[in-house]
Design an enzyme around this catalytic site. Structure first.
Site, PDB file in Angstrom:
ATOM      1  N   ARG A 182      -4.540   3.311 -12.520  1.00 49.13           N
ATOM      2  CA  ARG A 182      -4.222   2.303 -11.503  1.00 49.13           C
ATOM      3  C   ARG A 182      -5.273   2.303 -10.398  1.00 49.13           C
ATOM      4  NH1 ARG A 182       0.702   3.267  -8.510  1.00 49.13           N
ATOM      5  NH2 ARG A 182      -0.425   1.735  -7.302  1.00 49.13           N
ATOM      6  N   CYS A 234      10.193   3.769  -5.669  1.00 49.32           N
ATOM      7  CA  CYS A 234       8.820   4.254  -5.768  1.00 49.32           C
ATOM      8  C   CYS A 234       8.857   5.767  -5.816  1.00 49.32           C
ATOM      9  CB  CYS A 234       8.027   3.778  -4.557  1.00 49.32           C
ATOM     10  SG  CYS A 234       6.375   4.457  -4.491  1.00 49.32           S
ATOM     11  N   LYS A 254     -10.153   0.269  -3.989  1.00 53.06           N
ATOM     12  CA  LYS A 254      -8.970  -0.446  -4.498  1.00 53.06           C
ATOM     13  C   LYS A 254      -8.157  -1.014  -3.330  1.00 53.06           C
ATOM     14  CE  LYS A 254      -5.076   1.919  -5.515  1.00 53.06           C
ATOM     15  NZ  LYS A 254      -3.887   1.372  -4.830  1.00 53.06           N
ATOM     16  N   ASN A 255      -7.906  -0.197  -2.320  1.00 53.14           N
ATOM     17  CA  ASN A 255      -7.013  -0.641  -1.241  1.00 53.14           C
ATOM     18  C   ASN A 255      -7.654  -1.674  -0.310  1.00 53.14           C
ATOM     19  OD1 ASN A 255      -5.012   0.928  -2.254  1.00 53.14           O
ATOM     20  ND2 ASN A 255      -5.026   2.457  -0.606  1.00 53.14           N
ATOM     21  N   ARG A 262       9.661   3.511   0.737  1.00 54.71           N
ATOM     22  CA  ARG A 262       8.675   2.456   0.989  1.00 54.71           C
ATOM     23  C   ARG A 262       9.297   1.077   1.222  1.00 54.71           C
ATOM     24  NH1 ARG A 262       3.411   3.471  -2.651  1.00 54.71           N
ATOM     25  NH2 ARG A 262       2.415   2.469  -0.883  1.00 54.71           N
ATOM     26  N   PRO A 263      10.068   0.950   2.305  1.00 54.99           N
ATOM     27  CA  PRO A 263      10.654  -0.359   2.618  1.00 54.99           C
ATOM     28  C   PRO A 263       9.577  -1.371   3.048  1.00 54.99           C
ATOM     29  CG  PRO A 263      11.074   1.195   4.396  1.00 54.99           C
ATOM     30  CD  PRO A 263      10.376   1.966   3.307  1.00 54.99           C
ATOM     31  N   ILE A 264       9.956  -2.651   3.068  1.00 60.18           N
ATOM     32  CA  ILE A 264       9.017  -3.692   3.532  1.00 60.18           C
ATOM     33  C   ILE A 264       9.616  -4.466   4.707  1.00 60.18           C
ATOM     34  CG2 ILE A 264       7.625  -4.069   1.447  1.00 60.18           C
ATOM     35  CD1 ILE A 264       9.730  -6.344   0.890  1.00 60.18           C
ATOM     36  N   ASP A 265      10.609  -3.822   5.347  1.00 57.98           N
ATOM     37  CA  ASP A 265      11.312  -4.480   6.445  1.00 57.98           C
ATOM     38  C   ASP A 265      10.370  -4.955   7.558  1.00 57.98           C
ATOM     39  OD1 ASP A 265      11.026  -1.609   6.695  1.00 57.98           O
ATOM     40  OD2 ASP A 265      12.078  -1.777   8.609  1.00 57.98           O
ATOM     41  N   LEU A 266       9.301  -4.190   7.812  1.00 55.75           N
ATOM     42  CA  LEU A 266       8.421  -4.556   8.930  1.00 55.75           C
ATOM     43  C   LEU A 266       7.617  -5.824   8.610  1.00 55.75           C
ATOM     44  CD1 LEU A 266       7.171  -0.971   9.875  1.00 55.75           C
ATOM     45  CD2 LEU A 266       8.993  -2.293  10.977  1.00 55.75           C
ATOM     46  N   ARG A 315       3.490  -2.295  -6.135  1.00 56.92           N
ATOM     47  CA  ARG A 315       4.166  -2.661  -4.892  1.00 56.92           C
ATOM     48  C   ARG A 315       3.275  -3.522  -3.990  1.00 56.92           C
ATOM     49  NH1 ARG A 315       8.527   0.105  -3.806  1.00 56.92           N
ATOM     50  NH2 ARG A 315       8.319  -0.375  -1.602  1.00 56.92           N
ATOM     51  N   ASP A 374      -3.231   9.807   1.255  1.00 56.66           N
ATOM     52  CA  ASP A 374      -3.772   9.627  -0.098  1.00 56.66           C
ATOM     53  C   ASP A 374      -4.709  10.765  -0.519  1.00 56.66           C
ATOM     54  OD1 ASP A 374      -2.331   7.334  -0.418  1.00 56.66           O
ATOM     55  OD2 ASP A 374      -4.004   5.946  -0.201  1.00 56.66           O
ATOM     56  N   LEU A 429       3.951  10.799   6.168  1.00 53.51           N
ATOM     57  CA  LEU A 429       4.096   9.363   5.903  1.00 53.51           C
ATOM     58  C   LEU A 429       5.114   9.033   4.828  1.00 53.51           C
ATOM     59  CD1 LEU A 429       0.441   8.144   6.323  1.00 53.51           C
ATOM     60  CD2 LEU A 429       2.385   7.596   7.729  1.00 53.51           C
TER      61      LEU A 429
HETATM   62  C1  UD1 Z   1      -0.929   1.765   2.000  1.00 51.69           C
HETATM   63  C2  UD1 Z   1      -1.839   2.180   0.867  1.00 51.69           C
HETATM   64  C3  UD1 Z   1      -1.422   3.526   0.306  1.00 51.69           C
HETATM   65  C4  UD1 Z   1      -1.334   4.558   1.440  1.00 51.69           C
HETATM   66  C5  UD1 Z   1      -0.477   4.044   2.585  1.00 51.69           C
HETATM   67  C6  UD1 Z   1      -0.499   4.963   3.791  1.00 51.69           C
HETATM   68  C7  UD1 Z   1      -2.526   0.069  -0.084  1.00 51.69           C
HETATM   69  C8  UD1 Z   1      -2.444  -0.891  -1.209  1.00 51.69           C
HETATM   70  N1  UD1 Z   1      -1.777   1.155  -0.161  1.00 51.69           N
HETATM   71  O1  UD1 Z   1       0.383   1.641   1.454  1.00 51.69           O
HETATM   72  O2  UD1 Z   1      -2.396   3.938  -0.653  1.00 51.69           O
HETATM   73  O3  UD1 Z   1      -0.757   5.755   0.932  1.00 51.69           O
HETATM   74  O4  UD1 Z   1      -0.948   2.762   3.016  1.00 51.69           O
HETATM   75  O5  UD1 Z   1      -1.804   5.157   4.231  1.00 51.69           O
HETATM   76  O6  UD1 Z   1      -3.299  -0.119   0.840  1.00 51.69           O
HETATM   77  N2  UD1 Z   1       7.091   1.438   6.291  1.00 51.69           N
HETATM   78  C9  UD1 Z   1       8.334   0.987   6.710  1.00 51.69           C
HETATM   79  N3  UD1 Z   1       8.581  -0.357   6.661  1.00 51.69           N
HETATM   80  C10 UD1 Z   1       7.658  -1.264   6.235  1.00 51.69           C
HETATM   81  C11 UD1 Z   1       6.384  -0.794   5.819  1.00 51.69           C
HETATM   82  C12 UD1 Z   1       6.132   0.569   5.858  1.00 51.69           C
HETATM   83  O7  UD1 Z   1       9.184   1.769   7.098  1.00 51.69           O
HETATM   84  O8  UD1 Z   1       7.952  -2.465   6.230  1.00 51.69           O
HETATM   85  C13 UD1 Z   1       6.785   2.889   6.323  1.00 51.69           C
HETATM   86  C14 UD1 Z   1       6.536   3.465   4.930  1.00 51.69           C
HETATM   87  O9  UD1 Z   1       7.735   3.834   4.272  1.00 51.69           O
HETATM   88  C15 UD1 Z   1       5.670   4.671   5.250  1.00 51.69           C
HETATM   89  C16 UD1 Z   1       4.825   4.164   6.439  1.00 51.69           C
HETATM   90  O10 UD1 Z   1       5.560   3.071   6.998  1.00 51.69           O
HETATM   91  O11 UD1 Z   1       6.445   5.754   5.675  1.00 51.69           O
HETATM   92  C17 UD1 Z   1       3.440   3.720   6.085  1.00 51.69           C
HETATM   93  O12 UD1 Z   1       3.509   2.823   4.995  1.00 51.69           O
HETATM   94  P1  UD1 Z   1       2.440   1.672   4.788  1.00 51.69           P
HETATM   95  O13 UD1 Z   1       1.265   1.890   5.669  1.00 51.69           O
HETATM   96  O14 UD1 Z   1       3.127   0.360   4.843  1.00 51.69           O
HETATM   97  O15 UD1 Z   1       1.985   1.947   3.273  1.00 51.69           O
HETATM   98  P2  UD1 Z   1       1.484   0.841   2.279  1.00 51.69           P
HETATM   99  O16 UD1 Z   1       0.850  -0.248   3.039  1.00 51.69           O
HETATM  100  O17 UD1 Z   1       2.566   0.519   1.313  1.00 51.69           O
END
Ligand code: UD1
Length: 420
Positions: free
Chosen positions: A399, A116, A22-23, A121-125, A92, A307, A329
């Protein structure tokens, strides 16, 4: 709404075919936005998240034909660049369309995903990196509004934290950007590697594939010709069925799997007493004499995956001794603890660390799935719990697990899908 009725099983035996990941599928489907041709993707899993992303693309105007395990996506017909709340709130990972839409069309709106269950789970990065590439980003009325009228420009991006979908988003944006993008502290997950490999085969020069530093040469908005490809096997689905074998002390063979993607999971299962026979694309788990306790810290690939944390916690309830599981994480990824406790597990939580005192006799009851992987932990516990367990809210399982109850039934588990 469906639920699963599970009766404890004696040992399981037989073969389980692992579905496509899936991922890996999600970024690869988003990547079709970069193509000028119709893209054929094979070995997609039948899981709700894939349907959600295909629906998102259809809403944008793309044509998606999903038959058996293959999809043909034609993004030439896209005439809309807004990913709306009704879809993004259910998944997400919809954020994965931001990079490619912005790179191709110069503007994109994506609803903010909202809360969530497993953490903030921010997307700031993702957003910071796109800004570095020249995008103008504003948050208005719950939407990310991104524009880059003059196109995205390659630059040097250093991720403060390793982010899987963040890395995928920027790789896709960089593929159509002008010049070279260097991503430092990139995610090295096999799913990110496959995205790079497919782009590479489509003419994008990417150096450092599988390492923490990626150098991507963009095409300056020239769309790609993407050849047919097959999605890699789902290492988390495979890990979950290995835990099913371990917890029921059974011999199970997984086919269509890539053992090399499961190094840390196999190592922990070995520490817990399991043994394996491996080929290039199969794993046979043999019944253990005794399930031993374990220490686990979740980290980015190639370390132990978050996961798989919940599934190992279910397994640890059956280990003889004290297991320590640290989640690094996601701050709230322990929702399964209270449900496992209701089944009789002896688990205490202290911040990000769970201490599991085994072995406890679990008993079946009604439990609630709270997120995707937490749900599979409850299924694993139910396989060895006395009486009968009803796992509710399994839309979480749907899912990400392709035909879970069919696959478990085929190896002898007593699992039934029923309507509430
Ligand atoms: C992906 C996987 C999910 C897995 C996760 C960690 C997919 C669709 N999902 O989720 O199954 O559990 O990787 O292996 O592939 N973070 C920030 N800012 C950001 C982005 C992330 O602070 O902009 C933090 C997150 O809160 C978390 C860490 O970085 O603590 C890792 O998150 P991330 O690798 O981004 O997870 P996803 O890509 O959402």
């Amino acid at each position: 709404m469906d639920y699963l009725k599970i009766k404890s099983s004696d040992t399981l035996s037989g073969t389980i075919k692992i579905s496509g990941a899936k991922n890996a599928s999600l970024p690869l489907i988003a990547m079709t936005i970069l193509a000028k041709n119709k893209v054929v993707i094979k070995n997609l899993p039948h899981v709700a998240d894939i349907n959600t992303l295909l629906k998102l693309l259809s809403n944008l105007g793309a044509e998606c034909q999903f038959l058996d395990d293959r999809v043909i996506v034609d993004t030439a017909t896209i005439n809309e660049t807004k990913a709306t709340y009704d879809i993004v709130k259910t998944m997400r990972a919809s954020i994965l369309v931001l990079g490619p839409i912005l790179a191709r069309f110069g503007h994109c709106e994506v609803s903010l995903p909202g809360g969530c269950a497993i953490g903030q789970r921010p997307i700031d990065l993702h957003l910071k990196a796109l800004e570095q590439m020249g995008a103008k980003i504003e948050i208005r009325s719950g939407y990310i509004e991104a524009s880059a009228p003059n196109g995205l420009k390659g630059c040097e991006i250093i991720f403060d934290k390793i982010t899987v979908t963040g890395t995928a988003n920027i790789i896709m944006a960089a593929a159509l950007a002008e010049g070279e993008t260097i991503i430092t502290n990139a995610a090295r997950e096999p799913e990110v590697v496959q995205l790079c490999e497919v782009l590479n085969e489509s003419g994008i020069q990417i150096e450092g594939i599988g390492t923490a530093i990626l150098k991507i040469s963009g095409t300056n908005k020239q769309l790609l010709d993407i050849n047919e490809f097959s999605v890699i096997p789902d290492r988390i689905e495979a890990g979950t069925y290995l835990c099913a074998g371990a917890i029921t002390r059974s011999q199970l063979t997984l086919t269509d799997v890539q053992p090399k993607h499961l190094g840390s999971v196999l190592a922990k299962l070995e520490e817990m007493g399991s043994s394996f026979t491996l080929t290039n694309n199969t794993i046979t788990i043999h019944p253990s004499q005794e399930i031993k306790p374990v220490k686990i810290v979740t980290q980015e690939y190639p370390a132990f995956p978050t996961d798989m944390q919940a599934q190992f916690m279910a397994l640890a309830t059956q280990a003889n001794g004290v297991s320590i599981i640290e989640e690094r994480l996601f701050e709230n990824r322990f929702m399964h603890v209270s449900e496992l406790q209701r089944m009789g597990a002896d688990i205490s939580l202290n911040g990000h660390t769970a201490t599991v005192n085994g072995k406890t006799k679990l008993s079946g009851t009604d439990v609630m799935a709270t997120d995707l992987r937490a749900s599979s932990a409850l299924v694993l516990a139910a396989l060895v719990a006395g009486d009968e367990t009803n796992v509710h809210r399994i839309y979480h399982l749907d899912r990400g697990y392709d035909a879970l109850e069919k696959k478990l039934k085929a190896v002898g588990a007593d699992v039934e899908r029923l309507k509430e």
